[in-house]
Design an enzyme around this catalytic site. Structure first.
Site, PDB file in Angstrom:
ATOM      1  CG  HIS A 198      -4.585   2.846 -17.416  1.00  0.00           C
ATOM      2  ND1 HIS A 198      -3.405   2.855 -18.148  1.00  0.00           N
ATOM      3  CD2 HIS A 198      -4.206   2.933 -16.121  1.00  0.00           C
ATOM      4  CE1 HIS A 198      -2.385   2.921 -17.323  1.00  0.00           C
ATOM      5  NE2 HIS A 198      -2.830   2.978 -16.071  1.00  0.00           N
ATOM      6  CB  ALA A 199      -8.426   6.951 -15.551  1.00  0.00           C
TER       7      ALA A 199
END
Length: 164
Positions: A66-67
């Site tokens: 994820h970011a």
């Protein structure tokens, strides 16, 4: 709040990769193909690991890529990639990884809520190996407790590892 949508085009099974970067790239490519992100999001997910390390390997065999929310996130989404052969991310206890879940959200609040929902699913120790062994998108959806959404692309073979 329900889990993000999980169309069959967001699932790739038995993908061949050489290392953690190609595994995260595969998961990001599936997210982009589903319309949830642009390809730039994949680069940001890799950047998070470069900066902070393998903390995304949250359980034995499982990475949650994820970011932060950003302009490359078009709407919330998930992708699930299972690997033909597990790869090491450099985590001291949870390597090697055979399942990558990529998550994208449009707000920090969504991130917390979706991670909590995923954590509830993965509290069952049988789920990760079962997803790793799954042979169809419907099986993955059943294990995650979501309803798979077939798309026109699925009839054309999308979701096949060769399409990643």
């Amino acid at each position: 709040m329900p889990m993000p949508p999980l169309p069959h085009s967001s699932i790739a099974i038995g993908v061949h990769v050489t290392d953690w970067r190609s595994a995260v790239t595969a998961a990001g490519d599936v997210l982009a193909r589903s319309g949830a992100t642009t390809p730039d999001y994949t680069s940001r997910m890799i950047g998070v690991i470069d900066e902070f390390g393998a903390y995304i390997v949250i359980a034995p065999g499982l990475a949650l890529a994820h970011a932060r929310p950003g302009p490359d996130v078009l709407h919330e989404g998930l992708s699930i990639v299972t690997l033909a052969e597990p790869v090491a991310f450099g985590h001291p206890h949870n390597d090697p990884v055979s399942v990558i879940v990529a998550l994208c959200v449009t707000s920090p609040d969504e991130h917390v809520q979706f991670v909590a929902k995923l954590a509830n699913v993965f509290n069952d120790p049988t789920v990760i190996p079962a997803i790793a062994a799954a042979t169809t998108p419907d099986e993955v959806c059943r294990l995650l407790g979501t309803t798979g959404i077939a798309s026109d692309d699925d009839a054309a073979g999308t979701g096949d590892p060769a399409d990643v």
